[in-house]
Write an enzyme that holds these catalytic residues in place. Structure first.
Site, PDB file in Angstrom:
ATOM      1  CD1 TRP A 323      -2.889   1.582   0.791  1.00  0.00           C
ATOM      2  CD2 TRP A 323      -1.362   2.408   2.200  1.00  0.00           C
ATOM      3  NE1 TRP A 323      -3.307   2.835   1.181  1.00  0.00           N
ATOM      4  CE2 TRP A 323      -2.393   3.366   2.041  1.00  0.00           C
ATOM      5  CE3 TRP A 323      -0.293   2.709   3.046  1.00  0.00           C
ATOM      6  CZ2 TRP A 323      -2.379   4.591   2.695  1.00  0.00           C
ATOM      7  CZ3 TRP A 323      -0.280   3.927   3.690  1.00  0.00           C
ATOM      8  CH2 TRP A 323      -1.307   4.854   3.514  1.00  0.00           C
ATOM      9  CG  HIS A 324       3.477   2.319   3.187  1.00  0.00           C
ATOM     10  ND1 HIS A 324       2.886   1.304   3.884  1.00  0.00           N
ATOM     11  CD2 HIS A 324       3.466   3.401   4.020  1.00  0.00           C
ATOM     12  CE1 HIS A 324       2.539   1.738   5.090  1.00  0.00           C
ATOM     13  NE2 HIS A 324       2.871   3.000   5.197  1.00  0.00           N
ATOM     14  N   GLY A 325       3.654   1.692  -1.483  1.00  0.00           N
ATOM     15  CA  GLY A 325       4.262   1.964  -2.780  1.00  0.00           C
ATOM     16  C   GLY A 325       4.462   0.707  -3.598  1.00  0.00           C
TER      17      GLY A 325
END
Length: 514
Positions: A323-325
């Site tokens: 989700w962060h990248g």
């Protein structure tokens, strides 16, 4: 515009505050919140006008889906929910993960498949998760937005739009109907929280960046950092990220308070945690809550035995990392934390069987040290430009490239020749490393020993807890507890002035890239 920019502090925020209060006084709640919605749209348009169509279209679509779920028969509700969640994930997946998937598929196939650059709309990860949570809550009967106006405002309310906190509909919508009575007292609290957040960003976090960035930037260019450099860089980033993101969260909470709105708390002194489970209950708390309620529990949580629980933990953290990248380094970060959680839960399971008794403060200190070390190591791939850079920095931290101290500490190297190799000069950007050590020590002292602002505010309850209730946390030191007074007004003014003076350059918040 950024919260730490002149145009926001001296133009947008005071104008929005003035307009909101004029509308509230003359025409009531609905008019005031309509004005607030218009201002929030203007705020988002300031970044890029093109994507306002995307976010408003997303809001309209999800509002319609919420109405559909609420009105559908039991037979069709799950189908509508499945469609809605899938549509949100497809939208997020296209903008955030399409290029990553194509690149890796091409690599596996031994081909070169060019793909046009897809610009990531600002805040898409946050407003997508916010709306997925809304659809699930509507299906479970926990929340429902009766009017389109308030639903769109719930999603695009500018303090949380860009980088959180991730808010539930049931937390915000009731506040639109019943504004806080103690308006001016709450405004003074909001100014204090905002001022402290600005100070943390411009004075502390941006100062720490001067010692973190050179290490990771030169490592990305192929230079292998020395042992001492690697640890300076990792520790500096550990505290930079904490003060940077907690600053944004504080400023968001403070801004919301100016309009009589309570947000959920997002940070609660996480670096004091004595195990990794406790860390995740105090770090980025609204994301942890989302991952727990909408991913870990639906996967089965801990209801299906220890093996399945550990698999669920690992899957949750891997997806949380992703989700962060869209990058393997974030998968590594998520995998590390998943592994830490599995070990922590495994230890809790084994300990009673081994008949081991607690050993008081020594055990607590040991648990804190192990937890903090694990967190520091895991932040390396989170910050690194790519996976190879992360591996280079972590290898240096482990001493695989030699345990080297700078020339100024050559006496220590000579005293312990079996441990340390001969001193070497540091990267020129870290030539002033003694000052960096002092800055790190001060940052650590603040993060690890000072009461946080929500403890100081205590019974004023400026935030919501995990269950959406007013969070009351009385401080053990009454003399430090907040009260509406001139002295606390002076404290707010002090931090606000220092924070503004620290704005020699305007730097983005680290979580804006997600």
């Amino acid at each position: 515009m950024l919260f730490n920019s002149y145009e926001f502090i001296f133009a947008f925020l005071p104008i929005t505050f003035f307009v909101y209060n004029i509308f509230l006084k003359k025409w009531g709640n609905n008019a005031a919140f309509t004005a607030l919605l218009v201002c929030s749209i203007v705020f988002y348009c300031n970044w890029k006008v093109d994507y306002i169509v995307l976010i408003l279209g997303s809001c309209l679509g999800n509002y319609a889906l919420g109405v559909g779920i609420n009105r559908a028969s039991d037979r069709w509700r799950n189908s509508v929910l499945f469609f809605g969640v899938s549509a949100n994930l497809v939208l997020l997946g296209y903008f955030k993960y399409a290029a990553f998937l194509v690149e890796n598929a091409a690599l596996l196939a031994g081909q070169s498949w060019p793909i046009d650059h897809i610009e990531l709309p600002l805040g898409i990860s946050f407003f997508t998760f916010t709306q997925i949570a809304y659809l699930v809550d509507v299906r479970s009967g926990r929340a429902y937005a009766k009017t389109l106006l308030k639903y769109v405002l719930f999603v695009v309310f500018f303090p949380h739009l860009i980088a959180g906190p991730i808010i539930h509909c049931k937390e915000l919508l009731p506040q639109f109907d019943k504004p806080i009575r103690e308006r001016w007292q709450f405004i003074s609290i909001g100014v204090l929280i905002f001022a402290l957040g600005l100070f943390k960003k411009t004075i502390i976090a941006d100062s720490l960046a001067l010692y973190a960035s050179p290490v990771f930037d030169t490592a990305a260019q192929g230079r292998v950092p020395a042992f001492f450099e690697a640890w300076i860089g990792a520790l500096a980033y550990t505290f930079q990220l904490y003060f940077d993101f907690s600053a944004y969260s504080d400023m968001a909470i403070g801004i919301a308070a100016l309009f009589g709105i309570r947000f959920p708390i997002n940070f609660n002194s996480p670096y004091r945690a004595r195990n990794i489970i406790e860390f995740w209950r105090h770090w980025h708390m609204t994301l942890s809550r989302f991952l727990r309620d909408y991913l870990y529990f639906p996967l089965g949580g801990n209801r299906l035995g220890p093996v399945r629980r550990h698999a669920n933990l690992m899957a949750t953290m891997l997806l949380g990392g992703l989700w962060h990248g869209a990058d393997w380094k974030f998968l590594l970060w998520g995998g590390l934390h998943g592994g830490f959680l599995v070990v922590n839960h495994g230890w809790r399971y084994l300990r009673p069987k081994l008949s081991m008794r607690p050993v008081g403060r020594v055990e607590g200190l040991g648990g804190w040290a192990v937890t903090f070390l694990a967190v520091v190591i895991a932040w390396v791939p989170f910050r690194a430009a790519d996976l190879s850079t992360a591996m280079s920095v972590m290898a240096s931290m482990a001493g695989l490239h030699g345990v080297v101290l700078p020339n100024a500490l050559a006496t220590i190297s000579n005293a312990f020749p079996m441990i340390f190799t001969k001193g070497q000069a540091l990267d020129p950007a870290l030539a002033n490393w003694p000052k960096g050590v002092v800055v790190l020590a001060l940052a650590g002292m603040v993060a690890l020993t000072f009461p946080n602002i929500y403890q100081v505010l205590g019974t004023a309850a400026p935030v919501l807890d995990d269950e959406g209730r007013r969070m009351v946390r009385p401080l053990r030191r009454p003399w430090l507890s907040w009260s509406p007074s001139r002295s606390w007004g002076a404290v707010a003014a002090f931090f606000l002035v220092l924070g503004i003076l620290g704005m020699s350059h305007v730097s983005e918040f680290l979580y804006f890239q997600f």
